[in-house]
Scaffold this active site. Structure first.
Site, mmCIF file in Angstrom:
data_model
loop_
_atom_site.group_PDB
_atom_site.id
_atom_site.type_symbol
_atom_site.label_atom_id
_atom_site.label_comp_id
_atom_site.label_asym_id
_atom_site.label_seq_id
_atom_site.Cartn_x
_atom_site.Cartn_y
_atom_site.Cartn_z
ATOM 1 N N ALA A 66 -4.720 -1.337 2.521
ATOM 2 C CA ALA A 66 -5.310 0.192 2.582
ATOM 3 C C ALA A 66 -4.747 0.696 1.507
ATOM 4 O O ALA A 66 -3.716 0.219 0.978
ATOM 5 C CB ALA A 66 -4.833 0.758 4.141
ATOM 6 N N GLY A 112 -5.019 -4.578 5.212
ATOM 7 C CA GLY A 112 -6.405 -4.176 5.494
ATOM 8 C C GLY A 112 -7.390 -5.159 4.951
ATOM 9 O O GLY A 112 -8.205 -5.542 5.449
ATOM 10 N N GLU A 115 -7.219 -8.052 7.229
ATOM 11 C CA GLU A 115 -7.673 -7.601 8.472
ATOM 12 C C GLU A 115 -9.514 -7.466 8.425
ATOM 13 O O GLU A 115 -10.187 -7.711 9.374
ATOM 14 C CB GLU A 115 -7.217 -6.118 8.766
ATOM 15 C CG GLU A 115 -5.826 -6.051 9.378
ATOM 16 C CD GLU A 115 -5.001 -4.887 9.406
ATOM 17 O OE1 GLU A 115 -5.076 -4.029 8.391
ATOM 18 O OE2 GLU A 115 -4.494 -4.490 10.525
ATOM 19 N N GLU A 135 2.681 -4.867 6.167
ATOM 20 C CA GLU A 135 2.748 -3.415 6.492
ATOM 21 C C GLU A 135 4.332 -2.946 7.045
ATOM 22 O O GLU A 135 4.834 -1.806 6.605
ATOM 23 C CB GLU A 135 1.724 -3.094 7.877
ATOM 24 C CG GLU A 135 0.390 -2.945 7.536
ATOM 25 C CD GLU A 135 -0.235 -4.124 7.263
ATOM 26 O OE1 GLU A 135 0.485 -5.366 7.400
ATOM 27 O OE2 GLU A 135 -1.651 -4.037 7.360
HETATM 28 N N1 COA Z 1 -2.831 0.679 -2.250
HETATM 29 C C1 COA Z 1 -3.127 1.315 -3.546
HETATM 30 N N2 COA Z 1 -2.942 0.703 -4.822
HETATM 31 C C2 COA Z 1 -2.752 -0.496 -4.862
HETATM 32 C C3 COA Z 1 -2.578 -1.380 -3.741
HETATM 33 C C4 COA Z 1 -2.733 -0.767 -2.245
HETATM 34 N N3 COA Z 1 -2.549 -1.451 -1.232
HETATM 35 N N4 COA Z 1 -2.231 -2.507 -4.008
HETATM 36 C C5 COA Z 1 -2.346 -2.631 -5.451
HETATM 37 N N5 COA Z 1 -2.614 -1.412 -5.909
HETATM 38 C C6 COA Z 1 -2.771 -0.772 -7.144
HETATM 39 C C7 COA Z 1 -1.211 -0.840 -7.929
HETATM 40 O O1 COA Z 1 -0.674 0.281 -7.358
HETATM 41 C C8 COA Z 1 -1.526 -0.698 -9.263
HETATM 42 O O2 COA Z 1 -1.904 0.464 -9.573
HETATM 43 P P1 COA Z 1 -1.513 1.069 -10.860
HETATM 44 O O3 COA Z 1 -1.707 0.402 -12.009
HETATM 45 O O4 COA Z 1 -2.417 2.599 -10.827
HETATM 46 O O5 COA Z 1 0.087 1.326 -10.528
HETATM 47 C C9 COA Z 1 -2.762 -1.875 -9.215
HETATM 48 O O6 COA Z 1 -3.241 -1.696 -7.818
HETATM 49 C C10 COA Z 1 -2.404 -3.221 -9.556
HETATM 50 O O7 COA Z 1 -1.240 -3.468 -8.777
HETATM 51 P P2 COA Z 1 0.097 -4.305 -9.143
HETATM 52 O O8 COA Z 1 1.080 -4.026 -7.844
HETATM 53 O O9 COA Z 1 0.636 -3.673 -10.525
HETATM 54 O O10 COA Z 1 -0.233 -5.465 -9.388
HETATM 55 P P3 COA Z 1 0.831 -7.041 -9.403
HETATM 56 O O11 COA Z 1 0.136 -8.233 -9.708
HETATM 57 O O12 COA Z 1 2.293 -6.615 -9.747
HETATM 58 O O13 COA Z 1 1.093 -7.066 -7.614
HETATM 59 C C11 COA Z 1 0.491 -7.212 -5.360
HETATM 60 C C12 COA Z 1 0.011 -7.324 -6.809
HETATM 61 C C13 COA Z 1 -0.860 -7.233 -4.289
HETATM 62 C C14 COA Z 1 1.575 -8.291 -4.819
HETATM 63 C C15 COA Z 1 0.890 -5.660 -5.070
HETATM 64 O O14 COA Z 1 -0.087 -4.880 -5.929
HETATM 65 C C16 COA Z 1 0.932 -5.134 -3.743
HETATM 66 O O15 COA Z 1 2.154 -5.549 -2.949
HETATM 67 N N6 COA Z 1 0.262 -4.355 -3.167
HETATM 68 C C17 COA Z 1 0.451 -3.974 -1.915
HETATM 69 C C18 COA Z 1 0.088 -4.722 -0.761
HETATM 70 C C19 COA Z 1 0.285 -4.110 0.515
HETATM 71 O O16 COA Z 1 1.492 -3.758 1.009
HETATM 72 N N7 COA Z 1 -0.769 -3.940 1.429
HETATM 73 C C20 COA Z 1 -0.672 -3.306 2.685
HETATM 74 C C21 COA Z 1 -0.941 -1.991 2.658
HETATM 75 S S1 COA Z 1 -0.977 -1.262 4.194
#
Ligand code: COA
Length: 260
Positions: A66, A112, A115, A135
């Site tokens: 999400a 999400g 999910e 989460e």
């Molecule tokens: N919501 C909003 N933005 C998200 C996102 C999310 N769930 N997951 C990734 N993004 C965005 C990042 O903020 C970043 O945007 P920006 O460049 O504007 O800052 C872009 O996507 C790229 O992600 P980044 O974190 O730089 O890539 P990474 O390769 O370093 O890491 C992940 C990849 C997937 C490990 C990391 O993005 C992450 O942990 N995301 C969240 C996962 C999460 O907690 N999901 C559950 C949500 S309830």
């Protein structure tokens, strides 16, 4: 219909919906969920479409969750509404589609994203896929059905471990756990999904829809799945597809199902 956050392509009765926010790793904001709701409704109503594939844009992510940036400042009622609205519009909607839905998990499927994959009827994954429900690391819990569907798919103990640790598993562990049905190299993911969709769509659309309803019934609170199976089985005998399928068998020819 055209969408801001989705790409929709049709080929030979198979629709592919690609969630298309690659710079945000295809995170599900409310606008994307609303578009998916609309696209699912259109897909269910379109008789020319027999199977749906859902995937993410780019090589890195199916859906990274999400949209954290969108909900970070929500209040308690807004959080509750986000979960209830999302479950209804997207996750329950996918699960109860009358056409088979295949998730082609092409990278991160987190929160999400996992999910969504778990709501689909079948999951295929690319070898770079990583899955988790992180989460609790954000101070929240899975709210799009994750606490329920993960426990059903991989059993309670593994679901607890995954949810409480907020950890990720790779595609091979997901395969071993039964979270995905198959793992293939990334460049073969969509062709494998199309191959499976092509096999599925040789079958009767009315029977496919009935089978989905019957399997889902086993997970509906207060519903007797065996009884639902008896009803769905019986109803098939009144369909043109049943007549065609059984006649084709006896006439030693290929059935031509019209979905009626
Ligand atoms: N919501 C909003 N933005 C998200 C996102 C999310 N769930 N997951 C990734 N993004 C965005 C990042 O903020 C970043 O945007 P920006 O460049 O504007 O800052 C872009 O996507 C790229 O992600 P980044 O974190 O730089 O890539 P990474 O390769 O370093 O890491 C992940 C990849 C997937 C490990 C990391 O993005 C992450 O942990 N995301 C969240 C996962 C999460 O907690 N999901 C559950 C949500 S309830």
């Amino acid at each position: 219909m055209s969408y801001t956050n989705l790409l929709v392509t049709d080929a030979d009765g198979i629709r592919t919906i690609t969630i298309n926010r690659p710079d945000q790793l295809n995170a599900l904001n409310r606008a994307t969920i609303a578009e998916l709701d609309q696209a699912l409704t259109e897909t269910d109503a379109d008789k020319s479409i027999r199977v749906l594939i859902i995937t993410g844009s780019g090589m890195k992510a199916f859906v990274a969750g999400a949209d954290i940036k969108e909900f970070a400042h929500f209040s308690v009622p807004e959080g509750k509404a986000l979960s209830a609205d999302g479950q209804k519009k997207l996750f329950d909607h996918v699960e109860t589609m009358s056409k088979p839905v295949i998730a082609a998990v092409n990278g991160f499927a987190l929160g999400g994203g996992l999910e969504l994959a778990m709501s689909c009827h079948v999951r295929l994954a690319s070898d770079n896929a990583r899955m988790g429900l992180p989460e609790v690391s954000l101070g929240v819990i899975p709210g799009y059905g994750g606490t329920q569907r993960l426990a059903r798919l991989v059993a309670k103990g593994k679901a607890m471990e995954m949810i409480l640790s907020a950890g990720m598993i790779d595609a091979n562990d997901a395969l071993q756990w039964g979270l995905v049905n198959r793992v293939v190299p990334q460049d073969q993911l969509l062709s494998t999904a199309v191959e499976l969709a092509t096999r599925i769509m040789k079958n009767s659309p009315t029977a496919l829809a009935a089978a989905i309803r019957a399997v889902n019934a086993g997970y509906e609170p207060g519903v007797n799945g065996m009884q639902r199976e008896i009803e769905e089985f019986g109803k098939c005998f009144g369909t043109a597809d049943f007549k065609e399928g059984t006649s084709a068998f006896m006439e030693k020819r290929k059935a031509e199902f019209r979905g009626e």
